[in-house]
Design an enzyme around this catalytic site. Structure first.
Site, mmCIF file in Angstrom:
data_model
loop_
_atom_site.group_PDB
_atom_site.id
_atom_site.type_symbol
_atom_site.label_atom_id
_atom_site.label_comp_id
_atom_site.label_asym_id
_atom_site.label_seq_id
_atom_site.Cartn_x
_atom_site.Cartn_y
_atom_site.Cartn_z
ATOM 1 N N SER A 48 64.912 -2.039 47.604
ATOM 2 C CA SER A 48 63.661 -2.577 48.159
ATOM 3 C C SER A 48 62.833 -1.420 48.729
ATOM 4 O O SER A 48 63.298 -0.282 48.765
ATOM 5 C CB SER A 48 63.983 -3.561 49.282
ATOM 6 O OG SER A 48 64.577 -2.842 50.359
ATOM 7 N N ASP A 80 62.860 -3.401 44.073
ATOM 8 C CA ASP A 80 62.829 -4.765 44.588
ATOM 9 C C ASP A 80 61.651 -4.955 45.561
ATOM 10 O O ASP A 80 61.217 -3.994 46.209
ATOM 11 C CB ASP A 80 64.173 -5.019 45.302
ATOM 12 C CG ASP A 80 64.540 -6.485 45.349
ATOM 13 O OD1 ASP A 80 63.862 -7.298 44.686
ATOM 14 O OD2 ASP A 80 65.531 -6.825 46.037
ATOM 15 N N HIS A 81 61.155 -6.162 45.656
ATOM 16 C CA HIS A 81 60.075 -6.543 46.588
ATOM 17 C C HIS A 81 59.118 -5.423 46.969
ATOM 18 O O HIS A 81 59.184 -4.857 48.059
ATOM 19 C CB HIS A 81 60.661 -7.181 47.850
ATOM 20 C CG HIS A 81 61.341 -8.465 47.550
ATOM 21 N ND1 HIS A 81 60.655 -9.614 47.237
ATOM 22 C CD2 HIS A 81 62.653 -8.756 47.436
ATOM 23 C CE1 HIS A 81 61.520 -10.572 46.961
ATOM 24 N NE2 HIS A 81 62.739 -10.087 47.064
ATOM 25 N N GLU A 134 56.308 -12.997 41.657
ATOM 26 C CA GLU A 134 56.972 -13.979 42.520
ATOM 27 C C GLU A 134 55.991 -15.022 43.028
ATOM 28 O O GLU A 134 54.915 -14.681 43.487
ATOM 29 C CB GLU A 134 57.617 -13.217 43.692
ATOM 30 C CG GLU A 134 58.484 -14.076 44.561
ATOM 31 C CD GLU A 134 59.418 -13.247 45.459
ATOM 32 O OE1 GLU A 134 59.842 -12.143 45.042
ATOM 33 O OE2 GLU A 134 59.697 -13.714 46.562
ATOM 34 N N GLY A 182 68.572 -13.870 52.825
ATOM 35 C CA GLY A 182 69.397 -13.863 54.026
ATOM 36 C C GLY A 182 70.396 -15.010 54.058
ATOM 37 O O GLY A 182 70.457 -15.844 53.149
ATOM 38 N N HIS A 215 66.331 -14.951 43.498
ATOM 39 C CA HIS A 215 66.447 -14.078 44.677
ATOM 40 C C HIS A 215 67.281 -14.789 45.734
ATOM 41 O O HIS A 215 67.434 -16.003 45.702
ATOM 42 C CB HIS A 215 65.054 -13.773 45.238
ATOM 43 C CG HIS A 215 64.330 -12.721 44.464
ATOM 44 N ND1 HIS A 215 64.155 -11.448 44.917
ATOM 45 C CD2 HIS A 215 63.749 -12.771 43.232
ATOM 46 C CE1 HIS A 215 63.498 -10.744 44.011
ATOM 47 N NE2 HIS A 215 63.237 -11.529 42.978
ATOM 48 N N GLY A 216 67.771 -14.012 46.696
ATOM 49 C CA GLY A 216 68.489 -14.627 47.821
ATOM 50 C C GLY A 216 69.713 -15.407 47.373
ATOM 51 O O GLY A 216 69.979 -16.505 47.863
ATOM 52 N N ASN A 239 72.395 -9.549 48.070
ATOM 53 C CA ASN A 239 72.229 -8.430 48.994
ATOM 54 C C ASN A 239 72.992 -8.673 50.295
ATOM 55 O O ASN A 239 73.882 -7.912 50.656
ATOM 56 C CB ASN A 239 70.734 -8.188 49.260
ATOM 57 C CG ASN A 239 70.477 -6.867 49.991
ATOM 58 O OD1 ASN A 239 71.400 -6.180 50.397
ATOM 59 N ND2 ASN A 239 69.221 -6.507 50.167
HETATM 60 ZN ZN LIG Z 1 64.494 -10.935 46.891
#
Ligand SMILES: [Zn+2]
Length: 310
Positions: A48, A80-81, A134, A182, A215-216, A239
């Protein structure tokens, strides 16, 4: 397997997904690469903006490139992002294989405008770079959150997905389908799992007609992940689970030898701890059964693993 586009296409054809694992140091990179090597499956390393800031954009690119070249292995690197065009171009120039251009916090029309501009600019630097866009809200921060946000009301719609892909010409789309960045403390303890809207994934895949990224993915129900791959998810980001394993492994390594100061004698415990997670996720995403202890099973598993790498 020449490039990431190739690996993605093959994943789709064989009904598997590429594991995408974020790294911010050599412990994480070693764990990710060695797991992929053990299982003989392609893998995507993610960095990221914050992770790139810490490691150096050109430095992480050089590390991943050196692994790919020395071992002739399909390991790819994703920015990433990335929230600004400037940072996206910096990654493309450093040789990243893909960029997640994330303007999802902006209103939809503006997200389309900015992402479209980013796709054009990035492709002019490297025509084979993959650009992911996204839409929807999947929260921010791959860390442990006090409370799990209910994001089920922000799911991406198939018509938004179609419009977004057609107008921006992104190669890959990251939708909101029940996923979030998260983990809550309950998820870290394994008491709660994220659940995905499988039907919505299938509808978005049909409408968007490009590979989808989840994602996530940390803390998501295993059965849901398998179904999500069948429904059209081709890349899964993990992650937070790695970061939790990194911390626990580091603490265990330090506690095991309180007087030790040699990093390479302490850090292998952390690598091993992260590797447990990356191996488990790569097996799930690539439909590789955990080898049983019997000799016959080991041979069968090796044969399957060899088949997995073209
Ligand atoms: Zn992500």
């Amino acid at each position: 397997m020449r490039d990431l586009g190739n690996a993605l296409q093959l994943a789709r054809e064989t009904g598997v997904a590429l594991g995408h694992f974020n790294v911010s140091d050599l412990v994480l990179l070693k764990a990710v690469f060695s797991s992929a090597q053990d299982l003989k499956v392609p893998v995507l390393v993610g960095a990221s903006e914050g992770e790139r800031e810490f490691m150096g954009v050109r430095q992480i690119a050089a590390l991943v490139r050196s692994l790919r070249e020395e071992f002739d292995f399909p390991v790819f690197l994703n920015a990433d992002h990335t929230h600004s065009l400037e940072k996206a171009l910096e990654a493309a120039k450093a040789g990243f294989d893909s960029v997640v251009f994330d303007a999802s916090a902006l209103p939809f029309e503006q997200n389309i405008r900015e992402t479209k501009g980013a796709v054009e600019a990035l492709k002019s630097i490297n025509p084979s770079i993959l650009v992911e866009g996204e839409i929807g809200n999947i929260g921010t921060g791959s860390e442990i959150h006090e409370l799990a946000t209910d994001l089920s009301k922000y799911l991406t719609t198939p018509s938004e997905a179609k419009q977004f892909v057609e107008l921006t010409r992104v190669d890959v789309l990251a939708p909101a389908v029940g996923n979030m960045h998260g983990m809550s403390q309950e998820m870290v303890e394994g008491e709660k799992k994220k659940r995905l809207d499988i039907e919505r994934i299938a509808q978005i895949r049909t409408a968007a007609r490009v590979p989808l990224t989840l994602h996530g993915g940390s803390g998501t129900d295993d059965g849901d992940l398998v179904q999500a791959i069948a429904a059209g998810i081709s890349i899964i980001h993990i992650n937070t689970e790695l970061r939790v394993a990194w911390r626990r492994g580091l603490e265990a390594g330090l506690a095991a030898e309180p007087n030790q100061v040699v990093p390479y004698k302490i850090l292998p415990v952390a690598v091993e701890s992260v590797k447990q997670v990356t191996l488990s996720r790569l097996r799930l995403f690539n439909q590789i059964a955990k080898p049983a202890i019997g000799k016959k099973d080991m041979a069968a598993s090796t044969a399957r693993e060899q088949q997995a790498v073209p």
